[in-house]
Design a protein around this motif. Structure first.
Motif, PDB file in Angstrom:
ATOM      1  N   ILE A  84       0.845  -1.207   0.000  1.00  0.00           N
ATOM      2  CA  ILE A  84       0.000   0.000   0.000  1.00  0.00           C
ATOM      3  C   ILE A  84       0.877   1.253   0.000  1.00  0.00           C
ATOM      4  N   ALA A  85       1.878   1.255   0.859  1.00  0.00           N
ATOM      5  CA  ALA A  85       2.758   2.424   0.927  1.00  0.00           C
ATOM      6  C   ALA A  85       3.578   2.573  -0.357  1.00  0.00           C
ATOM      7  N   MET A  86       4.034   1.450  -0.928  1.00  0.00           N
ATOM      8  CA  MET A  86       4.826   1.541  -2.159  1.00  0.00           C
ATOM      9  C   MET A  86       3.971   2.005  -3.329  1.00  0.00           C
ATOM     10  N   ASN A  87       2.729   1.525  -3.434  1.00  0.00           N
ATOM     11  CA  ASN A  87       1.849   1.981  -4.518  1.00  0.00           C
ATOM     12  C   ASN A  87       1.511   3.465  -4.368  1.00  0.00           C
ATOM     13  N   ARG A  88       1.304   3.886  -3.125  1.00  0.00           N
ATOM     14  CA  ARG A  88       1.019   5.312  -2.896  1.00  0.00           C
ATOM     15  C   ARG A  88       2.199   6.182  -3.310  1.00  0.00           C
ATOM     16  N   GLY A  89       3.427   5.747  -2.953  1.00  0.00           N
ATOM     17  CA  GLY A  89       4.608   6.513  -3.333  1.00  0.00           C
ATOM     18  C   GLY A  89       4.835   6.532  -4.834  1.00  0.00           C
ATOM     19  N   ALA A  90       4.527   5.404  -5.530  1.00  0.00           N
ATOM     20  CA  ALA A  90       4.693   5.361  -6.978  1.00  0.00           C
ATOM     21  C   ALA A  90       3.715   6.289  -7.669  1.00  0.00           C
ATOM     22  N   VAL A  91       2.497   6.367  -7.180  1.00  0.00           N
ATOM     23  CA  VAL A  91       1.506   7.271  -7.788  1.00  0.00           C
ATOM     24  C   VAL A  91       1.917   8.726  -7.578  1.00  0.00           C
ATOM     25  N   LYS A  92       2.444   9.066  -6.383  1.00  0.00           N
ATOM     26  CA  LYS A  92       2.879  10.433  -6.130  1.00  0.00           C
ATOM     27  C   LYS A  92       4.076  10.814  -7.010  1.00  0.00           C
ATOM     28  N   ALA A  93       4.910   9.791  -7.323  1.00  0.00           N
ATOM     29  CA  ALA A  93       6.063  10.065  -8.180  1.00  0.00           C
ATOM     30  C   ALA A  93       5.703  10.087  -9.655  1.00  0.00           C
ATOM     31  N   GLY A  94       4.460   9.751 -10.003  1.00  0.00           N
ATOM     32  CA  GLY A  94       4.032   9.782 -11.400  1.00  0.00           C
ATOM     33  C   GLY A  94       4.330   8.518 -12.166  1.00  0.00           C
ATOM     34  N   LEU A  95       4.514   7.400 -11.476  1.00  0.00           N
ATOM     35  CA  LEU A  95       4.805   6.125 -12.131  1.00  0.00           C
ATOM     36  C   LEU A  95       3.512   5.314 -12.210  1.00  0.00           C
ATOM     37  N   THR A 116       3.060   2.685 -15.061  1.00  0.00           N
ATOM     38  CA  THR A 116       3.186   1.422 -15.781  1.00  0.00           C
ATOM     39  C   THR A 116       3.695   0.334 -14.852  1.00  0.00           C
ATOM     40  N   ALA A 117       3.566  -0.926 -15.311  1.00  0.00           N
ATOM     41  CA  ALA A 117       4.010  -2.062 -14.499  1.00  0.00           C
ATOM     42  C   ALA A 117       5.518  -2.066 -14.319  1.00  0.00           C
ATOM     43  N   ARG A 118       6.287  -1.741 -15.377  1.00  0.00           N
ATOM     44  CA  ARG A 118       7.753  -1.724 -15.266  1.00  0.00           C
ATOM     45  C   ARG A 118       8.218  -0.636 -14.320  1.00  0.00           C
ATOM     46  N   GLU A 119       7.599   0.519 -14.386  1.00  0.00           N
ATOM     47  CA  GLU A 119       7.984   1.608 -13.494  1.00  0.00           C
ATOM     48  C   GLU A 119       7.687   1.253 -12.040  1.00  0.00           C
ATOM     49  N   ASN A 120       6.546   0.571 -11.795  1.00  0.00           N
ATOM     50  CA  ASN A 120       6.222   0.146 -10.428  1.00  0.00           C
ATOM     51  C   ASN A 120       7.221  -0.887  -9.924  1.00  0.00           C
ATOM     52  N   MET A 121       7.659  -1.802 -10.798  1.00  0.00           N
ATOM     53  CA  MET A 121       8.615  -2.818 -10.383  1.00  0.00           C
ATOM     54  C   MET A 121       9.959  -2.179 -10.019  1.00  0.00           C
ATOM     55  N   LEU A 122      10.412  -1.234 -10.836  1.00  0.00           N
ATOM     56  CA  LEU A 122      11.678  -0.558 -10.533  1.00  0.00           C
ATOM     57  C   LEU A 122      11.577   0.273  -9.267  1.00  0.00           C
ATOM     58  N   TYR A 123      10.429   0.905  -9.059  1.00  0.00           N
ATOM     59  CA  TYR A 123      10.248   1.722  -7.836  1.00  0.00           C
ATOM     60  C   TYR A 123      10.272   0.829  -6.594  1.00  0.00           C
ATOM     61  N   ARG A 124       9.690  -0.384  -6.689  1.00  0.00           N
ATOM     62  CA  ARG A 124       9.680  -1.291  -5.532  1.00  0.00           C
ATOM     63  C   ARG A 124      11.074  -1.827  -5.253  1.00  0.00           C
ATOM     64  N   GLN A 125      11.886  -2.011  -6.299  1.00  0.00           N
ATOM     65  CA  GLN A 125      13.250  -2.452  -6.067  1.00  0.00           C
ATOM     66  C   GLN A 125      14.079  -1.372  -5.368  1.00  0.00           C
ATOM     67  N   LEU A 126      13.859  -0.110  -5.714  1.00  0.00           N
ATOM     68  CA  LEU A 126      14.607   0.971  -5.087  1.00  0.00           C
ATOM     69  C   LEU A 126      14.050   1.333  -3.717  1.00  0.00           C
ATOM     70  N   ASN A 127      12.761   1.287  -3.552  1.00  0.00           N
ATOM     71  CA  ASN A 127      12.116   1.668  -2.287  1.00  0.00           C
ATOM     72  C   ASN A 127      11.358   0.449  -1.739  1.00  0.00           C
ATOM     73  N   ASP A 128      12.080  -0.426  -1.106  1.00  0.00           N
ATOM     74  CA  ASP A 128      11.485  -1.644  -0.535  1.00  0.00           C
ATOM     75  C   ASP A 128      10.998  -1.333   0.879  1.00  0.00           C
ATOM     76  N   ILE A 129       9.750  -1.065   1.025  1.00  0.00           N
ATOM     77  CA  ILE A 129       9.153  -0.709   2.319  1.00  0.00           C
ATOM     78  C   ILE A 129       8.568  -1.966   2.946  1.00  0.00           C
ATOM     79  N   ARG A 130       8.896  -2.203   4.199  1.00  0.00           N
ATOM     80  CA  ARG A 130       8.421  -3.379   4.925  1.00  0.00           C
ATOM     81  C   ARG A 130       7.545  -2.968   6.097  1.00  0.00           C
ATOM     82  N   ILE A 131       6.686  -3.891   6.510  1.00  0.00           N
ATOM     83  CA  ILE A 131       5.819  -3.658   7.670  1.00  0.00           C
ATOM     84  C   ILE A 131       6.586  -4.069   8.916  1.00  0.00           C
ATOM     85  N   SER A 132       6.589  -3.244   9.935  1.00  0.00           N
ATOM     86  CA  SER A 132       7.314  -3.539  11.167  1.00  0.00           C
ATOM     87  C   SER A 132       6.653  -4.702  11.912  1.00  0.00           C
TER      88      SER A 132
END
Length: 282
Positions: free
Chosen positions: A120-131, A133-149
């Motif tokens: 949820i947090a990664m999708n929210r950050g990708a939308v705010k960054a203007g990404l 497409t599926a490839r852009e979301n995959m690259l964003y998740r590789q760079l910003n790997d957010i985990r639940i505590s």
């Protein structure tokens, strides 16, 4: 008599016979092995002509059951020294090893559990960054790997708090009120309800507003209208016009006039020459 004396003096005759003891092989005989050529004797069911092989008696479709004996199985069984079942070899040393010391299992080190990804947090950050497409979301998740505590994950997996006095399951059906059944209590309640319902209906009828005069429409007037009927005087010979009737079937003259009036009212809808009905039609 000499024979009678011998029987009286023989004490072994009255001794109790000991039961015959059977061996284990007699009580539980070994499993029957498949037939062979050497076991076939003349007159048996499986006796054959020509060349006979042992493999013929291992086919369950060919082997016949002997009279008074169980069917021979065509599967070859191991020898008498074979033990059926699963043999577990002991590695604990037996009783001396158990008495000497106590084996305690050491707790294995647990590997650290991988935290769940916060999509949820990664999708929210990708939308705010203007990404988008599926490839852009995959690259964003590789760079910003957010985990639940661990605390948030534990809070989500923990069941909701339940009050201590809460009971789970279906409530048991209440006991049957036998005292009310014996006193016909339900019948009395039903009668009282019916009386109350009838009383309410009567009060409603009394309080109903009486409507004023109903105005008749043209359709209602036409429904009640009766077309006039022209009375045709039956033709008579002039010689008999002033002669009265010879036979009077009515008790009084009023009954006769009433019957004639009813006949004139139905005269328009009747058929026939004399307007007396269908049965008078010529």
């Amino acid at each position: 008599m000499p024979g009678l004396g011998k029987t009286r003096q023989d004490p072994s005759r009255w001794k109790k016979k000991q039961p015959v003891r059977r061996t284990v092989s007699q009580i539980c005989p070994p499993p029957r092995r498949p037939l062979a050529v050497a076991d076939i004797r003349p007159g048996m069911e499986n006796e054959r002509l020509g060349v006979v092989r042992d493999s013929m008696f291992q086919n369950p479709l060919i082997v016949k059951a002997e009279l008074g004996k169980p069917r021979e199985r065509s599967c070859s069984l191991p020898g008498l020294n074979f033990n059926y079942g699963l043999y577990i070899r002991g590695l604990d040393g037996g009783v001396p090893e158990a008495i000497g010391h106590w084996n305690v299992f050491k707790q294995q080190p647990t590997c650290p559990q991988e935290l769940t990804r916060n999509y949820i947090a990664m999708n929210r950050g990708a939308v705010k960054a203007g990404l988008v497409t599926a490839r852009e979301n995959m690259l964003y998740r590789q760079l910003n790997d957010i985990r639940i505590s661990d605390q948030e994950d534990r809070r989500q997996k923990e069941p909701p708090s339940v009050p201590p006095n809460m009971t789970f399951g279906i409530r048991s059906r209440p006991s049957t009120p036998l005292f009310d059944l014996l006193q016909h209590r339900y019948q009395q309640l039903w009668v009282q309800e019916q009386k109350a319902t009838q009383h309410a209906i009567k009060l409603e009828k009394k309080q109903k507003v009486i409507l004023g005069k109903l105005y008749e429409t043209r359709s209602s007037q036409l429904r009640k209208y009766k077309p006039p009927v022209k009375l045709d005087i039956p033709w008579r010979i002039p010689h008999f016009q002033k002669v009265g009737p010879t036979l009077a079937t009515f008790p009084t003259e009023a009954d006769r006039q009433r019957a004639l009036k009813a006949h004139r009212e139905e005269y328009a809808v009747r058929q026939g020459t004399l307007r007396m009905g269908n049965y008078t039609h010529p």
